[in-house]
Design a protein around this motif. Structure first.
Motif, mmCIF file in Angstrom:
data_model
loop_
_atom_site.group_PDB
_atom_site.id
_atom_site.type_symbol
_atom_site.label_atom_id
_atom_site.label_comp_id
_atom_site.label_asym_id
_atom_site.label_seq_id
_atom_site.Cartn_x
_atom_site.Cartn_y
_atom_site.Cartn_z
ATOM 1 N N ARG A 10 -13.827 -44.015 23.507
ATOM 2 C CA ARG A 10 -14.547 -42.875 24.075
ATOM 3 C C ARG A 10 -14.890 -41.859 22.988
ATOM 4 O O ARG A 10 -14.162 -41.739 21.998
ATOM 5 N N MET A 34 -6.172 -44.021 17.805
ATOM 6 C CA MET A 34 -7.481 -43.426 18.093
ATOM 7 C C MET A 34 -7.257 -42.185 18.942
ATOM 8 O O MET A 34 -7.122 -42.281 20.164
ATOM 9 N N THR A 35 -7.211 -41.059 18.288
ATOM 10 C CA THR A 35 -6.979 -39.811 19.011
ATOM 11 C C THR A 35 -8.116 -38.858 18.695
ATOM 12 O O THR A 35 -9.046 -39.212 17.998
ATOM 13 N N TRP A 36 -8.054 -37.698 19.198
ATOM 14 C CA TRP A 36 -9.038 -36.642 18.962
ATOM 15 C C TRP A 36 -10.422 -37.038 19.479
ATOM 16 O O TRP A 36 -10.511 -37.639 20.529
ATOM 17 N N ASN A 37 -11.496 -36.755 18.725
ATOM 18 C CA ASN A 37 -12.845 -36.911 19.283
ATOM 19 C C ASN A 37 -13.227 -38.369 19.544
ATOM 20 O O ASN A 37 -13.968 -38.659 20.471
ATOM 21 N N PHE A 38 -12.743 -39.258 18.697
ATOM 22 C CA PHE A 38 -12.934 -40.683 18.968
ATOM 23 C C PHE A 38 -11.585 -41.222 19.434
ATOM 24 O O PHE A 38 -10.621 -41.216 18.673
ATOM 25 N N SER A 39 -11.548 -41.652 20.676
ATOM 26 C CA SER A 39 -10.236 -42.012 21.226
ATOM 27 C C SER A 39 -10.334 -43.345 21.955
ATOM 28 O O SER A 39 -11.428 -43.858 22.223
#
Lengths: 268, 166
Positions: free
Chosen positions: B10, B91-96
């Protein structure tokens, strides 16, 4: 250094100890819990998000939230790339969750784990320039990592590249996760604080370190008054960090700041 | 029926707001006794305002960044973890990435991936719903086509434990 539009807010968070905002978990945001089970929070009426940690309660007595606040405050005093942190008592903590937490300000609209950028060659030249420019400014924060005994920087997740679509020049590497620093596992007890160790970092970042900038920051940290460090540590409430640990942390920080320059000169 | 694990990638343009979009599906499974990670995705929506860095990460996600992550996962993951578990944690933050889910399906991995892509990324069922609703009202559907952007598919071989990545 914080972006100019955030300077006042960052100062405010540095000067205060606790956040009294009604933080609520952002259930829509997918940030996966890390080791400490942190998550994104928002507070009604406050325009910025924050990252709350630790989410889980641990039996190991590591003063995670206190460590985060102390390191953030010292970093802020010397203008280093560490987000502002406030302690936060979580009123809705369930069994197995930690109530004595902290919140770390989300300074940018975008955070990207630095491991996404480790293979810089795949990116276009303009991005390589942006990243290298941010890298050239990050050497100073390396001195803070040495001071606090950071051992977990060779990790793809605890440095992020902060960026802002609205203000493109605002791009900096932010150093996160200071839970396992300072007197972690009582390693600074007695003369233990004298044991300085090189911070392990990924090769691409080690190659970009500028010794001169690291030394400059080491000198700035050395020049922080003993009393200022004591104030930062001693204002932490006892239920976040006990008095004996605070004494060890104050002695450790005030002692180690004088070892930084020679350590950098000999080892970097 | 074959067991697969899948996660959605996402993109959230800004951490200061909640909006986000699914842009890819990762499916982990086996094909001819080999571990495979199959990815189907599309370019991140160009109309949203993001930094050059973000746009570039979105552009390079498949296959370059994903390939790096798979290699890293093979080196770093615990024996009890699947590749998708590891990637989802990273995969964290803006691309997760979403928490991986397990499904059973009779189709091969690529077909499963495209089915999930259709459902979770392309929103194909929503497009048909739009026509259905319009038909009920006996009016012409306003716009029953959506540009998906550039689409990608990538297959990564997942080495068995203790084997090197090829």
């Amino acid at each position: 250094m914080p972006p100019p539009q955030l300077a006042e807010l960052c100062r405010q968070w540095r000067n205060e100890t606790f956040s009294l905002l009604p933080w609520q978990r952002d259930n829509a945001n997918p940030i996966a819990p890390g080791e400490a089970g942190g998550f994104l929070v928002r507070a009604q009426g406050f325009e910025r998000a924050a990252y709350l940690k630790p989410g889980r309660a641990f039996a190991d007595q590591t003063p995670r939230a206190a460590n985060e606040k102390i390191v953030s405050d010292i970093g802020s005093d010397v203008g280093l790339s560490v987000p502002p942190v406030l302690l936060y008592r979580r009123p809705d903590a369930l069994i197995g969750e930690e109530a004595n937490c902290c919140v770390s300000l989300i300074m940018y609209s975008e955070h990207h784990n630095w491991e996404l950028l480790w293979n810089l060659n795949v990116f276009p030249e303009v991005i390589r320039l942006l990243v290298r420019d941010a890298l050239s400014r990050y050497s100073r924060t390396f001195a803070l990592d040495l001071l606090i005994g950071q051992t977990d920087r060779n990790n793809g997740r605890n440095v992020v590249l902060g960026a802002d679509a609205a203000v493109p020049p605002n791009t900096e590497f932010l150093f996160l996760d200071h839970a396992y620093t300072l007197n972690h596992q009582n390693r600074w007890h007695g003369d233990g604080w004298r044991n300085m160790q090189m911070v392990p970092v990924p090769d691409v970042f080690r190659q970009s370190l500028r010794k001169e900038a690291v030394l400059q920051a080491a000198d700035q940290l050395r020049d922080v008054r003993d009393g200022a460090i004591r104030d930062v540590v001693e204002r932490i409430p006892e239920d976040y960090m006990d008095g004996a640990t605070k004494q060890v942390v104050v002695a450790g920080l005030n002692g180690r700041k004088h070892l930084l320059r020679s350590f950098v000169e000999q080892n970097l | 029926m074959t067991e697969y694990k899948y996660a959605l990638l996402r993109h959230q343009p800004s951490l200061q707001a909640n909006e986000m979009e699914n842009f890819a599906v990762l499916v982990e499974g086996r094909l001819h006794n080999r571990g495979i990670l199959f990815a189907v995705g599309r370019s991140v929506a160009p109309q949203v305002t993001v930094s050059q860095i973000s746009a570039s990460i979105g552009d390079k996600m498949m296959p370059d960044i994903l390939d790096s992550l798979v290699r890293e996962a093979v080196r770093e993951k615990k024996p009890t973890e699947d590749i998708l578990d590891w990637i989802s944690e990273r995969m964290t933050w803006n691309f997760s990435a979403t928490t991986p889910k397990t499904i059973l399906d009779a189709d091969p991995i690529y077909a499963v991936a495209f089915k999930l892509f259709s459902q979770h990324v392309a929103g194909a069922d929503q497009l048909l719903n739009l026509i259905e609703k319009s038909t009920e009202k006996m009016v012409r559907p306003p716009d029953a086509s959506v540009r998906l952007g550039e689409t990608f598919q990538s297959a990564f071989q997942v080495p068995e434990p203790a084997l090197a990545m090829t």
